[in-house]
Design an enzyme around this catalytic site. Structure first.
Site, PDB file in Angstrom:
ATOM      1  N   ASP A  30      36.327  54.796  41.262  1.00 18.31           N
ATOM      2  CA  ASP A  30      36.390  53.936  42.697  1.00 18.31           C
ATOM      3  C   ASP A  30      35.624  54.613  43.234  1.00 18.31           C
ATOM      4  O   ASP A  30      36.065  55.755  43.549  1.00 18.31           O
ATOM      5  CB  ASP A  30      37.671  54.013  41.983  1.00 18.31           C
ATOM      6  N   ILE A  31      35.253  53.665  44.213  1.00 12.59           N
ATOM      7  CA  ILE A  31      34.370  54.345  45.384  1.00 12.59           C
ATOM      8  C   ILE A  31      35.511  54.923  46.239  1.00 12.59           C
ATOM      9  O   ILE A  31      34.972  55.806  47.139  1.00 12.59           O
ATOM     10  CB  ILE A  31      33.703  53.382  45.979  1.00 12.59           C
ATOM     11  N   ASN A  86      45.349  44.670  38.903  1.00 13.18           N
ATOM     12  CA  ASN A  86      46.138  44.066  40.622  1.00 13.18           C
ATOM     13  C   ASN A  86      45.640  41.898  40.164  1.00 13.18           C
ATOM     14  O   ASN A  86      44.695  41.997  39.883  1.00 13.18           O
ATOM     15  CB  ASN A  86      45.258  44.082  42.276  1.00 13.18           C
ATOM     16  N   GLY A  92      47.829  42.486  46.164  1.00 13.75           N
ATOM     17  CA  GLY A  92      46.583  43.280  46.822  1.00 13.75           C
ATOM     18  C   GLY A  92      45.539  43.861  45.794  1.00 13.75           C
ATOM     19  O   GLY A  92      44.294  44.304  46.543  1.00 13.75           O
ATOM     20  N   GLN A  93      44.705  42.637  44.991  1.00 16.78           N
ATOM     21  CA  GLN A  93      43.177  42.366  44.856  1.00 16.78           C
ATOM     22  C   GLN A  93      42.987  41.829  46.027  1.00 16.78           C
ATOM     23  O   GLN A  93      42.546  40.560  46.690  1.00 16.78           O
ATOM     24  CB  GLN A  93      43.844  40.832  43.452  1.00 16.78           C
ATOM     25  N   HIS A  99      39.364  43.347  36.838  1.00 17.47           N
ATOM     26  CA  HIS A  99      39.003  44.896  36.624  1.00 17.47           C
ATOM     27  C   HIS A  99      40.564  45.758  36.258  1.00 17.47           C
ATOM     28  O   HIS A  99      41.395  45.817  37.257  1.00 17.47           O
ATOM     29  CB  HIS A  99      38.324  45.856  37.781  1.00 17.47           C
ATOM     30  N   HIS A 101      42.955  49.252  36.796  1.00 20.04           N
ATOM     31  CA  HIS A 101      42.380  50.415  37.358  1.00 20.04           C
ATOM     32  C   HIS A 101      42.901  51.390  36.332  1.00 20.04           C
ATOM     33  O   HIS A 101      44.114  51.343  35.079  1.00 20.04           O
ATOM     34  CB  HIS A 101      43.197  50.134  38.529  1.00 20.04           C
TER      35      HIS A 101
HETATM   36  P1  5GP Z   1      41.687  45.842  43.696  1.00 18.00           P
HETATM   37  O1  5GP Z   1      42.327  45.848  45.170  1.00 18.00           O
HETATM   38  O2  5GP Z   1      41.108  44.187  43.879  1.00 18.00           O
HETATM   39  O3  5GP Z   1      42.627  46.040  42.545  1.00 18.00           O
HETATM   40  O4  5GP Z   1      40.411  47.268  43.402  1.00 18.00           O
HETATM   41  C1  5GP Z   1      39.257  47.051  44.468  1.00 18.00           C
HETATM   42  C2  5GP Z   1      38.642  48.471  44.115  1.00 18.00           C
HETATM   43  O5  5GP Z   1      37.075  48.173  43.916  1.00 18.00           O
HETATM   44  C3  5GP Z   1      39.348  49.464  44.708  1.00 18.00           C
HETATM   45  O6  5GP Z   1      39.855  50.000  44.652  1.00 18.00           O
HETATM   46  C4  5GP Z   1      38.242  49.846  45.583  1.00 18.00           C
HETATM   47  O7  5GP Z   1      38.610  51.031  46.207  1.00 18.00           O
HETATM   48  C5  5GP Z   1      37.000  49.612  45.180  1.00 18.00           C
HETATM   49  N1  5GP Z   1      35.596  49.340  45.156  1.00 18.00           N
HETATM   50  C6  5GP Z   1      35.253  47.774  45.738  1.00 18.00           C
HETATM   51  N2  5GP Z   1      34.462  48.283  46.161  1.00 18.00           N
HETATM   52  C7  5GP Z   1      33.145  49.638  45.762  1.00 18.00           C
HETATM   53  C8  5GP Z   1      32.484  49.471  45.459  1.00 18.00           C
HETATM   54  O8  5GP Z   1      31.272  49.320  45.346  1.00 18.00           O
HETATM   55  N3  5GP Z   1      31.682  50.293  43.836  1.00 18.00           N
HETATM   56  C9  5GP Z   1      33.225  50.899  43.258  1.00 18.00           C
HETATM   57  N4  5GP Z   1      32.405  51.366  42.350  1.00 18.00           N
HETATM   58  N5  5GP Z   1      34.122  50.940  43.677  1.00 18.00           N
HETATM   59  C10 5GP Z   1      34.576  49.815  44.573  1.00 18.00           C
END
Ligand code: 5GP
Ligand code: ZN
Length: 112
Positions: A30-31, A86, A92-93, A99, A101
């Protein structure tokens, strides 16, 4: 060309810190890590969320979980790890390409 961020990562059009890759699944860091280990596991094919994925290809859900367990082993997070999807805005998606986590490497708080 795609306007989906994780489709672009799966295609190699946007770089990622990739931990494992197979024909159908990819794991990358994760970034914005929320724990010492914070890895995302995705199917390369586009599904908006886990509900859509399991409805169409339940075996691929198994591949995601297998990959997550392998990543956790490789990371050495014997103290424990969490796997979560999520699903939807209230959870919080923010990226609507399914994906999982993987979180570990520290004591995690309660859910909710
Ligand atoms: P969500 O909130 O949808 O469950 O998680 C999305 C996740 O994607 C977040 O934890 C966010 O930090 C990660 N993320 C968003 N953009 C990027 C990216 O460009 N590269 C990577 N490796 N992770 C990302
Ligand atoms: Zn996508």
């Amino acid at each position: 060309l795609t306007d989906c961020l994780f489709c672009s990562i799966a295609a190699g059009d946007i770089p990622a810190d990739t931990m494992s890759e197979s024909d159908r699944v990819m794991a990358f860091r994760d970034i914005s890590p929320q724990a010492p280990t914070h890895v995302l596991v995705i199917p390369k094919a586009h599904y908006p969320d886990i509900g859509a994925l399991v409805a169409t290809d339940a075996a691929l859900v198994g591949e995601l979980v297998r990959t997550a367990a392998d990543v956790a082993s490789a990371e050495g997070i014997e103290g424990g790890w969490r796997l979560l999807f999520n699903t939807g805005p209230d959870a919080g998606q923010t990226v609507f390409h399914v994906h999982a986590h993987i979180l570990g490497g520290r004591r995690l708080g309660a859910l909710g």
